[in-house]
Design a protein around this motif. Structure first.
Motif, PDB file in Angstrom:
ATOM      1  N   ALA A 169      28.319  22.591  -0.284  1.00 59.76           N
ATOM      2  CA  ALA A 169      27.602  23.037   1.069  1.00 59.76           C
ATOM      3  C   ALA A 169      26.224  23.602   0.671  1.00 59.76           C
ATOM      4  O   ALA A 169      25.299  23.489   1.158  1.00 59.76           O
ATOM      5  CB  ALA A 169      28.475  23.892   1.559  1.00 59.76           C
ATOM      6  N   LYS A 170      26.467  24.556  -0.468  1.00 54.28           N
ATOM      7  CA  LYS A 170      25.236  25.077  -0.823  1.00 54.28           C
ATOM      8  C   LYS A 170      24.007  24.304  -1.145  1.00 54.28           C
ATOM      9  O   LYS A 170      22.774  24.406  -0.637  1.00 54.28           O
ATOM     10  CB  LYS A 170      25.303  26.246  -2.015  1.00 54.28           C
ATOM     11  CG  LYS A 170      25.852  27.497  -1.515  1.00 54.28           C
ATOM     12  CD  LYS A 170      25.784  28.298  -2.909  1.00 54.28           C
ATOM     13  CE  LYS A 170      26.401  29.892  -2.709  1.00 54.28           C
ATOM     14  NZ  LYS A 170      26.264  30.769  -3.608  1.00 54.28           N
ATOM     15  N   GLU A 171      24.118  23.199  -2.059  1.00 53.94           N
ATOM     16  CA  GLU A 171      23.135  22.500  -2.400  1.00 53.94           C
ATOM     17  C   GLU A 171      22.763  21.484  -1.341  1.00 53.94           C
ATOM     18  O   GLU A 171      21.467  21.066  -1.033  1.00 53.94           O
ATOM     19  CB  GLU A 171      23.513  21.557  -3.486  1.00 53.94           C
ATOM     20  CG  GLU A 171      24.665  20.422  -3.204  1.00 53.94           C
ATOM     21  CD  GLU A 171      24.966  19.463  -4.609  1.00 53.94           C
ATOM     22  OE1 GLU A 171      24.412  19.795  -5.578  1.00 53.94           O
ATOM     23  OE2 GLU A 171      25.696  18.515  -4.178  1.00 53.94           O
ATOM     24  N   VAL A 172      23.579  21.197  -0.264  1.00 51.24           N
ATOM     25  CA  VAL A 172      23.300  20.429   0.666  1.00 51.24           C
ATOM     26  C   VAL A 172      22.454  21.234   1.788  1.00 51.24           C
ATOM     27  O   VAL A 172      21.448  20.688   2.326  1.00 51.24           O
ATOM     28  CB  VAL A 172      24.534  19.861   1.354  1.00 51.24           C
ATOM     29  CG1 VAL A 172      24.123  19.395   2.843  1.00 51.24           C
ATOM     30  CG2 VAL A 172      25.182  18.877   0.971  1.00 51.24           C
ATOM     31  N   LEU A 173      22.838  22.388   1.939  1.00 49.73           N
ATOM     32  CA  LEU A 173      21.960  23.190   2.771  1.00 49.73           C
ATOM     33  C   LEU A 173      20.588  23.325   2.407  1.00 49.73           C
ATOM     34  O   LEU A 173      19.619  23.361   2.998  1.00 49.73           O
ATOM     35  CB  LEU A 173      22.591  24.456   3.263  1.00 49.73           C
ATOM     36  CG  LEU A 173      23.672  24.367   4.108  1.00 49.73           C
ATOM     37  CD1 LEU A 173      24.602  25.747   3.955  1.00 49.73           C
ATOM     38  CD2 LEU A 173      23.627  24.135   5.589  1.00 49.73           C
ATOM     39  N   ASN A 174      20.695  24.056   0.983  1.00 45.04           N
ATOM     40  CA  ASN A 174      18.941  23.972   0.407  1.00 45.04           C
ATOM     41  C   ASN A 174      18.326  22.854   0.441  1.00 45.04           C
ATOM     42  O   ASN A 174      16.925  22.819   0.711  1.00 45.04           O
ATOM     43  CB  ASN A 174      19.303  24.401  -1.133  1.00 45.04           C
ATOM     44  CG  ASN A 174      19.670  25.943  -1.419  1.00 45.04           C
ATOM     45  OD1 ASN A 174      18.805  26.471  -0.864  1.00 45.04           O
ATOM     46  ND2 ASN A 174      20.827  26.290  -1.671  1.00 45.04           N
ATOM     47  N   THR A 215      25.854  37.367   2.600  1.00 45.77           N
ATOM     48  CA  THR A 215      24.530  37.527   2.066  1.00 45.77           C
ATOM     49  C   THR A 215      24.066  36.117   1.808  1.00 45.77           C
ATOM     50  O   THR A 215      24.759  34.970   1.800  1.00 45.77           O
ATOM     51  CB  THR A 215      24.587  38.203   0.403  1.00 45.77           C
ATOM     52  OG1 THR A 215      25.427  37.214  -0.088  1.00 45.77           O
ATOM     53  CG2 THR A 215      25.427  39.675   0.549  1.00 45.77           C
ATOM     54  N   ILE A 216      22.679  36.183   1.714  1.00 41.79           N
ATOM     55  CA  ILE A 216      21.724  34.880   1.445  1.00 41.79           C
ATOM     56  C   ILE A 216      22.363  34.186   0.370  1.00 41.79           C
ATOM     57  O   ILE A 216      22.426  32.807   0.085  1.00 41.79           O
ATOM     58  CB  ILE A 216      20.120  35.275   1.481  1.00 41.79           C
ATOM     59  CG1 ILE A 216      19.533  33.870   1.511  1.00 41.79           C
ATOM     60  CG2 ILE A 216      20.010  35.996   0.033  1.00 41.79           C
ATOM     61  CD1 ILE A 216      18.127  33.992   1.638  1.00 41.79           C
ATOM     62  N   GLU A 217      22.843  34.839  -0.964  1.00 46.26           N
ATOM     63  CA  GLU A 217      23.309  34.199  -2.022  1.00 46.26           C
ATOM     64  C   GLU A 217      24.583  33.544  -1.682  1.00 46.26           C
ATOM     65  O   GLU A 217      24.851  32.579  -2.517  1.00 46.26           O
ATOM     66  CB  GLU A 217      23.540  35.019  -2.898  1.00 46.26           C
ATOM     67  CG  GLU A 217      22.020  35.795  -3.674  1.00 46.26           C
ATOM     68  CD  GLU A 217      21.674  36.798  -2.631  1.00 46.26           C
ATOM     69  OE1 GLU A 217      20.337  37.068  -2.822  1.00 46.26           O
ATOM     70  OE2 GLU A 217      22.265  37.445  -1.771  1.00 46.26           O
ATOM     71  N   GLU A 218      25.360  33.984  -1.012  1.00 46.21           N
ATOM     72  CA  GLU A 218      26.661  33.354  -0.412  1.00 46.21           C
ATOM     73  C   GLU A 218      26.648  31.855   0.276  1.00 46.21           C
ATOM     74  O   GLU A 218      27.438  31.206  -0.130  1.00 46.21           O
ATOM     75  CB  GLU A 218      27.579  34.181   0.062  1.00 46.21           C
ATOM     76  CG  GLU A 218      27.995  35.311  -0.345  1.00 46.21           C
ATOM     77  CD  GLU A 218      29.009  36.367   0.385  1.00 46.21           C
ATOM     78  OE1 GLU A 218      30.038  36.288   0.291  1.00 46.21           O
ATOM     79  OE2 GLU A 218      28.596  37.198   1.139  1.00 46.21           O
ATOM     80  N   VAL A 219      25.270  31.876   1.063  1.00 46.68           N
ATOM     81  CA  VAL A 219      25.094  30.642   1.633  1.00 46.68           C
ATOM     82  C   VAL A 219      24.198  29.617   1.186  1.00 46.68           C
ATOM     83  O   VAL A 219      24.384  28.709   1.559  1.00 46.68           O
ATOM     84  CB  VAL A 219      24.551  31.106   3.178  1.00 46.68           C
ATOM     85  CG1 VAL A 219      24.213  30.065   3.965  1.00 46.68           C
ATOM     86  CG2 VAL A 219      25.883  32.216   3.854  1.00 46.68           C
ATOM     87  N   LEU A 220      23.044  30.078   0.656  1.00 45.35           N
ATOM     88  CA  LEU A 220      21.997  29.247   0.032  1.00 45.35           C
ATOM     89  C   LEU A 220      22.038  29.458  -1.571  1.00 45.35           C
ATOM     90  O   LEU A 220      22.180  30.324  -2.210  1.00 45.35           O
ATOM     91  CB  LEU A 220      20.759  29.540   0.703  1.00 45.35           C
ATOM     92  CG  LEU A 220      20.609  29.085   2.176  1.00 45.35           C
ATOM     93  CD1 LEU A 220      19.437  29.745   2.809  1.00 45.35           C
ATOM     94  CD2 LEU A 220      20.714  27.618   2.308  1.00 45.35           C
TER      95      LEU A 220
END
Length: 302
Positions: free
Chosen positions: A237-242, A297-302
């Motif tokens: 999820a994170k790498e896809v969103l980034n 937090t932003i770190e949890e999402v991206l």
């Protein structure tokens, strides 16, 4: 679909409409233990293979066809139909039967590449009016803000948890700054295909509309709140969103606020559906989930 149509019935319809290269066999498609009632593999007398999909006629399908035909897809990301047959009650879509791999159990590193391509497609197909979603029963709205309000306000009316509805609504309003464009609302991994030639293809285009780019994240398991499934995007999820927002050119902070807003809207969508199903709602558990989203937090999402 209201009723399942048998492979033999589909073969009869196809061969009555197609004058050349008749289908000799139509068979169901099986994926990850699931047999699809509306997706088939067709084999012609020339031993050519095609994917055959049948869809109930609806305004949303008609709109999808309109947007598909108007799409600026210079990279040929979307697999186009070779033929479309219209009956009284159904559309039958015929497309090339692809050979290659899908990022289902393996090759999931490819998912972020699909979303980078999707971002490029979105940028090439911006919208300024007439916005909709599969959740809005074919209704269209003149602005993103109008569309979001039309969906979110009924959800907020039935929410009976501990959180201030004004705060929830304020968070959802961060979606107003998202990109309006032609979107694909069914970006699950079963619709992603890398061909033997190395081309990336999205093979399901029945949910194309003019909408909001975040609405394409339905199958991204943001914050790992949902059960991990093969068709969803959890570990990646994170790498896809980034990858997506980097391609779009959106700042990390703005992207975070939009993702958080979409996660809240998705939470309310599910709650609304469960209430419609007349399920008993445990708001102590529901509010734990909403707490998690609101305080992430932003770190949890991206």
């Amino acid at each position: 679909m209201k009723e399942n149509i048998t492979p033999d019935a589909i073969k009869t319809i196809l061969n009555s409409q197609l004058k050349q290269n008749e289908f000799q066999n139509i068979e169901y498609v099986l994926m990850e233990g699931h047999t699809y009632p509306d997706l088939f593999k067709g084999i012609t007398g020339n031993n050519d293979f095609f994917a055959v999909k049948i869809r109930q006629k609806s305004e949303s399908i008609r709109n999808s066809l309109k947007y598909l035909n108007a799409l600026n897809d210079s990279e040929n990301l979307i697999l186009k139909y070779k033929n479309t047959i219209e009956t009284e009650n159904y559309y039958i879509f015929i497309s090339e039967w692809l050979k290659g791999i899908q990022p289902i159990k393996t090759d999931r590193h490819l998912i972020k590449e699909f979303f980078k391509k999707l971002a490029y497609l979105n940028l090439k197909n911006k919208s300024s009016s007439s916005f909709s979603s599969m959740y809005l029963d074919g209704k269209t709205y003149p602005s993103i803000e109008d569309m979001i309000n039309a969906e979110a306000l009924p959800y907020l009316e039935i929410y009976n948890g501990k959180h201030d509805k004004k705060i929830i609504k304020k968070n959802i309003e961060n979606l107003n700054s998202s990109l309006g464009c032609i979107i694909l609302e069914d970006m699950n991994t079963g619709n992603m295909f890398k061909t033997e030639k190395g081309d990336l293809k999205i093979i399901d285009s029945e949910h194309i509309t003019s909408g909001l780019n975040l609405y394409q994240f339905e199958h991204i398991n943001i914050l790992g709140l949902n059960k991990k499934e093969w068709y969803n995007i959890t570990d990646e999820a994170k790498e896809v969103l980034n990858a997506y927002f980097s391609e779009i050119g959106e700042s990390k902070n703005k992207a975070f606020l939009q993702i958080k807003a979409f996660a809240i809207l998705s939470f309310l969508r599910e709650l609304y559906f469960q209430i419609w199903q007349k399920k008993e709602i445990d708001y102590s558990e529901k509010d734990k989930t909403l707490d998690r989203i609101l305080n992430c937090t932003i770190e949890e999402v991206l």
